[in-house]
Write a protein that holds these residues in place. Structure first.
Motif, PDB file in Angstrom:
ATOM      1  N   ASP A  78      53.710  38.009  49.668  1.00  0.00           N
ATOM      2  CA  ASP A  78      53.261  36.710  50.200  1.00  0.00           C
ATOM      3  C   ASP A  78      53.803  36.497  51.607  1.00  0.00           C
ATOM      4  OD1 ASP A  78      51.872  36.079  47.901  1.00  0.00           O
ATOM      5  OD2 ASP A  78      53.498  34.877  47.026  1.00  0.00           O
ATOM      6  N   THR A  79      55.079  36.771  51.794  1.00  0.00           N
ATOM      7  CA  THR A  79      55.703  36.578  53.108  1.00  0.00           C
ATOM      8  C   THR A  79      55.106  37.528  54.136  1.00  0.00           C
ATOM      9  OG1 THR A  79      57.775  35.856  52.084  1.00  0.00           O
ATOM     10  CG2 THR A  79      57.885  36.614  54.355  1.00  0.00           C
ATOM     11  N   ARG A  80      54.946  38.780  53.735  1.00  0.00           N
ATOM     12  CA  ARG A  80      54.462  39.785  54.697  1.00  0.00           C
ATOM     13  C   ARG A  80      53.036  39.492  55.141  1.00  0.00           C
ATOM     14  NH1 ARG A  80      53.433  41.837  58.196  1.00  0.00           N
ATOM     15  NH2 ARG A  80      53.702  43.919  59.054  1.00  0.00           N
ATOM     16  N   LEU A  81      52.214  39.002  54.246  1.00  0.00           N
ATOM     17  CA  LEU A  81      50.818  38.714  54.591  1.00  0.00           C
ATOM     18  C   LEU A  81      50.616  37.275  55.047  1.00  0.00           C
ATOM     19  CD1 LEU A  81      48.897  40.608  51.739  1.00  0.00           C
ATOM     20  CD2 LEU A  81      49.492  41.420  54.027  1.00  0.00           C
ATOM     21  N   GLY A  82      51.697  36.511  55.081  1.00  0.00           N
ATOM     22  CA  GLY A  82      51.581  35.130  55.524  1.00  0.00           C
ATOM     23  C   GLY A  82      50.796  34.260  54.570  1.00  0.00           C
ATOM     24  N   LEU A  83      50.976  34.492  53.275  1.00  0.00           N
ATOM     25  CA  LEU A  83      50.221  33.760  52.259  1.00  0.00           C
ATOM     26  C   LEU A  83      51.091  32.688  51.603  1.00  0.00           C
ATOM     27  CD1 LEU A  83      48.533  36.843  50.557  1.00  0.00           C
ATOM     28  CD2 LEU A  83      47.512  35.312  52.260  1.00  0.00           C
ATOM     29  N   LYS A  84      50.442  31.749  50.978  1.00  0.00           N
ATOM     30  CA  LYS A  84      51.128  30.693  50.257  1.00  0.00           C
ATOM     31  C   LYS A  84      51.922  31.294  49.101  1.00  0.00           C
ATOM     32  CE  LYS A  84      50.152  26.457  47.613  1.00  0.00           C
ATOM     33  NZ  LYS A  84      49.068  25.586  47.092  1.00  0.00           N
ATOM     34  N   PRO A  85      53.168  30.859  48.875  1.00  0.00           N
ATOM     35  CA  PRO A  85      53.951  31.374  47.748  1.00  0.00           C
ATOM     36  C   PRO A  85      53.191  31.243  46.431  1.00  0.00           C
ATOM     37  CG  PRO A  85      55.354  30.058  49.180  1.00  0.00           C
ATOM     38  CD  PRO A  85      53.945  29.883  49.689  1.00  0.00           C
ATOM     39  N   GLY A  86      53.237  32.308  45.650  1.00  0.00           N
ATOM     40  CA  GLY A  86      52.535  32.317  44.367  1.00  0.00           C
ATOM     41  C   GLY A  86      51.190  33.002  44.431  1.00  0.00           C
ATOM     42  N   THR A  87      50.701  33.318  45.645  1.00  0.00           N
ATOM     43  CA  THR A  87      49.375  33.924  45.782  1.00  0.00           C
ATOM     44  C   THR A  87      49.325  35.300  45.128  1.00  0.00           C
ATOM     45  OG1 THR A  87      48.986  32.742  47.850  1.00  0.00           O
ATOM     46  CG2 THR A  87      47.592  34.655  47.397  1.00  0.00           C
ATOM     47  N   THR A  88      50.324  36.128  45.395  1.00  0.00           N
ATOM     48  CA  THR A  88      50.316  37.490  44.846  1.00  0.00           C
ATOM     49  C   THR A  88      50.514  37.475  43.338  1.00  0.00           C
ATOM     50  OG1 THR A  88      51.174  38.380  46.928  1.00  0.00           O
ATOM     51  CG2 THR A  88      51.411  39.757  44.973  1.00  0.00           C
ATOM     52  N   ALA A  89      51.378  36.594  42.847  1.00  0.00           N
ATOM     53  CA  ALA A  89      51.575  36.500  41.399  1.00  0.00           C
ATOM     54  C   ALA A  89      50.268  36.125  40.706  1.00  0.00           C
ATOM     55  CB  ALA A  89      52.660  35.476  41.080  1.00  0.00           C
ATOM     56  N   ALA A  90      49.525  35.216  41.303  1.00  0.00           N
ATOM     57  CA  ALA A  90      48.232  34.817  40.731  1.00  0.00           C
ATOM     58  C   ALA A  90      47.240  35.963  40.778  1.00  0.00           C
ATOM     59  CB  ALA A  90      47.691  33.605  41.485  1.00  0.00           C
ATOM     60  N   ALA A  91      47.248  36.715  41.881  1.00  0.00           N
ATOM     61  CA  ALA A  91      46.332  37.853  42.009  1.00  0.00           C
ATOM     62  C   ALA A  91      46.650  38.922  40.972  1.00  0.00           C
ATOM     63  CB  ALA A  91      46.422  38.436  43.419  1.00  0.00           C
ATOM     64  N   ALA A  92      47.939  39.147  40.717  1.00  0.00           N
ATOM     65  CA  ALA A  92      48.334  40.135  39.721  1.00  0.00           C
ATOM     66  C   ALA A  92      47.842  39.749  38.333  1.00  0.00           C
ATOM     67  CB  ALA A  92      49.854  40.298  39.713  1.00  0.00           C
ATOM     68  N   GLU A  93      47.877  38.470  38.036  1.00  0.00           N
ATOM     69  CA  GLU A  93      47.428  38.006  36.724  1.00  0.00           C
ATOM     70  C   GLU A  93      45.904  38.026  36.608  1.00  0.00           C
ATOM     71  OE1 GLU A  93      47.912  34.061  33.827  1.00  0.00           O
ATOM     72  OE2 GLU A  93      49.021  34.193  35.721  1.00  0.00           O
ATOM     73  N   GLN A  94      45.234  37.594  37.662  1.00  0.00           N
ATOM     74  CA  GLN A  94      43.771  37.504  37.626  1.00  0.00           C
ATOM     75  C   GLN A  94      43.096  38.879  37.673  1.00  0.00           C
ATOM     76  OE1 GLN A  94      42.911  34.990  40.972  1.00  0.00           O
ATOM     77  NE2 GLN A  94      43.947  33.197  40.076  1.00  0.00           N
ATOM     78  N   HIS A  95      43.748  39.849  38.320  1.00  0.00           N
ATOM     79  CA  HIS A  95      43.129  41.168  38.505  1.00  0.00           C
ATOM     80  C   HIS A  95      43.905  42.263  37.779  1.00  0.00           C
ATOM     81  CE1 HIS A  95      40.448  39.545  41.625  1.00  0.00           C
ATOM     82  NE2 HIS A  95      41.505  38.884  42.075  1.00  0.00           N
ATOM     83  N   ALA A  96      44.522  41.912  36.655  1.00  0.00           N
ATOM     84  CA  ALA A  96      45.343  42.875  35.921  1.00  0.00           C
ATOM     85  C   ALA A  96      44.560  44.132  35.554  1.00  0.00           C
ATOM     86  CB  ALA A  96      45.915  42.217  34.664  1.00  0.00           C
ATOM     87  N   ALA A  97      43.284  43.958  35.218  1.00  0.00           N
ATOM     88  CA  ALA A  97      42.472  45.106  34.812  1.00  0.00           C
ATOM     89  C   ALA A  97      42.155  46.033  35.972  1.00  0.00           C
ATOM     90  CB  ALA A  97      41.168  44.627  34.161  1.00  0.00           C
ATOM     91  N   GLU A  98      42.336  45.567  37.218  1.00  0.00           N
ATOM     92  CA  GLU A  98      42.012  46.376  38.398  1.00  0.00           C
ATOM     93  C   GLU A  98      43.226  47.056  39.015  1.00  0.00           C
ATOM     94  OE1 GLU A  98      39.562  44.076  41.192  1.00  0.00           O
ATOM     95  OE2 GLU A  98      39.357  42.570  39.592  1.00  0.00           O
ATOM     96  N   LEU A  99      44.386  46.870  38.422  1.00  0.00           N
ATOM     97  CA  LEU A  99      45.610  47.386  39.027  1.00  0.00           C
ATOM     98  C   LEU A  99      45.814  48.876  38.790  1.00  0.00           C
ATOM     99  CD1 LEU A  99      48.041  44.454  38.165  1.00  0.00           C
ATOM    100  CD2 LEU A  99      47.050  45.007  40.391  1.00  0.00           C
ATOM    101  N   GLY A 100      45.131  49.433  37.803  1.00  0.00           N
ATOM    102  CA  GLY A 100      45.288  50.855  37.514  1.00  0.00           C
ATOM    103  C   GLY A 100      46.452  51.164  36.591  1.00  0.00           C
ATOM    104  N   LEU A 101      46.890  50.170  35.821  1.00  0.00           N
ATOM    105  CA  LEU A 101      48.017  50.384  34.911  1.00  0.00           C
ATOM    106  C   LEU A 101      47.611  51.280  33.740  1.00  0.00           C
ATOM    107  CD1 LEU A 101      49.360  46.727  34.765  1.00  0.00           C
ATOM    108  CD2 LEU A 101      50.587  48.693  35.711  1.00  0.00           C
TER     109      LEU A 101
END
Length: 395
Positions: free
Chosen positions: A174-197
């Motif tokens: 979030d800090t590196r991309l200049g995004l609002k705190p919590g943005t990456t955590a939300a993306a991880a949850e919303q796109h879990a199937a696309e992460l390649g786990l």
């Protein structure tokens, strides 16, 4: 007078008269022509063959030199100046100098890969290029391009330290991309199937955000960076060696990743990590609870050296005092040394360990010795405890 040339008799031309030929000459040679010397003929033939052989060798050598002459003997194509325009070039984690040179050549930054690799070879720090995204120019000299790449301040990158938890990684993105705190955590949850786990992870990202330096470009998003980290982790966890090591130690490959995260959290050098991994495997084999403070810290979202009796009663599946076996997921993102420790634990019968003081972690298979070591730890902590801030209540 009788004409000797017309009168009958044995004249030189008369049939039956002996033909006067040079002594020793073979039949059929004209007069005055001497027969060749056989020895001389052999010598001439040998000389001709030798000359022909030498000419053949010389021609073959010339052809070999033409075909195989090292390219480095000729100047490598190179641009003369600092270049013009602007080009963004990403250097991936672990990229070699040759790979970087090929990328620069493909992007028209340098004239040839060889010019770049030769410039790097001549520089004392030529192989110390950090991963990241660099802003360069078109048609730069190899030395100019190298100088830009050797300055870490020019690397547009994100570095994930070993042992960071997913929450720390999310905040850093979030800090590196200049995004609002919590943005990456939300993306991880919303796109879990696309992460390649992998399937074993059951959608849990912890443990798969591999510690490394990642290039950041204008196209980078939380999802793309998370995908890069998962891909890097998968590359270090894939293969029969991991499956074999996991089976030999009585855990699954996902369980081995959890062991690596424990070793990362509990030790600060590769040797102790390998010993911690062995303690974990030994306790699992004896069906003893792990009783690791690091798992309680993870459940509470903190980092501390002090664990109270109340902490050990925490109602959490990560409480390894109360629940047997490994925690349900890794408790952080282990690096290369911790993964190696889980794959190749040290040999030993240890069941306990404690870090008495920095740099002094003691391992034992004796509960009594462990109790003594813990007493030393408590004494050291008491002597080196920071005084409470002014106005703080007494404990």
């Amino acid at each position: 007078m009788t004409d000797p040339y017309t009168a009958p008799g044995l004249t030189p031309g008369h049939l039956g008269a002996p033909v006067l030929e040079p002594e020793g000459a073979p039949p059929g040679l004209p007069y005055g022509v001497e027969p060749p010397d056989p020895e001389r003929l052999r010598t001439r033939a040998a000389c001709c063959l030798s000359v022909a052989g030498l000419l053949g060798v010389a021609m073959a050598a010339a052809l070999a030199l033409f075909v195989l002459w090292p390219e480095g003997e000729q100047p490598a194509p190179d641009y003369p100046g600092g270049g013009t325009g602007q080009v963004q070039v990403s250097v991936a984690q672990g990229a070699s100098i040759t790979q970087i040179g090929k990328t620069l050549t493909a992007e028209h930054v340098v004239a040839s890969t060889r010019a770049f690799t030769e410039a790097a070879a001549k520089s004392p720090a030529g192989d110390n290029i950090h991963p990241g995204t660099y802003t360069l120019k078109e048609k730069m000299s190899a030395v100019s391009a190298l100088n830009v790449l050797l300055d870490p301040s020019n690397a547009n990158a994100l570095t994930i330290p070993e042992g960071w938890r997913s929450t720390q990684v999310f905040a850093a993105i979030d800090t590196r991309l200049g995004l609002k705190p919590g943005t990456t955590a939300a993306a991880a949850e919303q796109h879990a199937a696309e992460l390649g786990l992998p399937a074993d992870a059951a959608g849990h990202l912890e443990g798969y955000l591999y510690p490394a330096t990642y290039a950041v470009t204008g196209d980078s998003t939380p999802l793309t960076l998370l995908q890069d980290m998962v891909k890097e982790a998968d590359g270090n966890l894939d293969g029969p060696a991991v499956a074999d090591a996991a089976g030999a130690n009585g855990v699954s490959p996902y369980g081995l990743l959890a062991v690596a995260s424990l070793a990362q959290a509990e030790a600060d050098n590769p040797e102790d990590m390998a010993r911690v991994a062995r303690v974990v495997y030994n306790r699992l084999a004896k069906k003893m609870p792990l009783q690791l403070d690091s798992t309680i810290n993870y459940a509470l979202g903190r980092s501390t050296l002090t664990t109270t009796q109340d902490d050990t009663r925490l109602d959490s599946p990560f409480n390894t005092y109360a629940h047997p076996g490994l925690p349900p997921t890794p408790i952080g993102n282990p690096g290369r040394d911790a993964l190696r420790a889980a794959l190749h634990p040290a040999d030993g019968d240890w069941l306990y360990f404690v870090t008495v003081r920095p740099g002094d972690t003691r391992f034992t298979d004796s509960e009594e010795q462990q109790r003594k070591n813990v007493e030393e730890f408590n004494a050291y902590r008491a002597q080196h405890a920071s005084p409470p801030p002014a106005g703080s209540p007494s404990p």
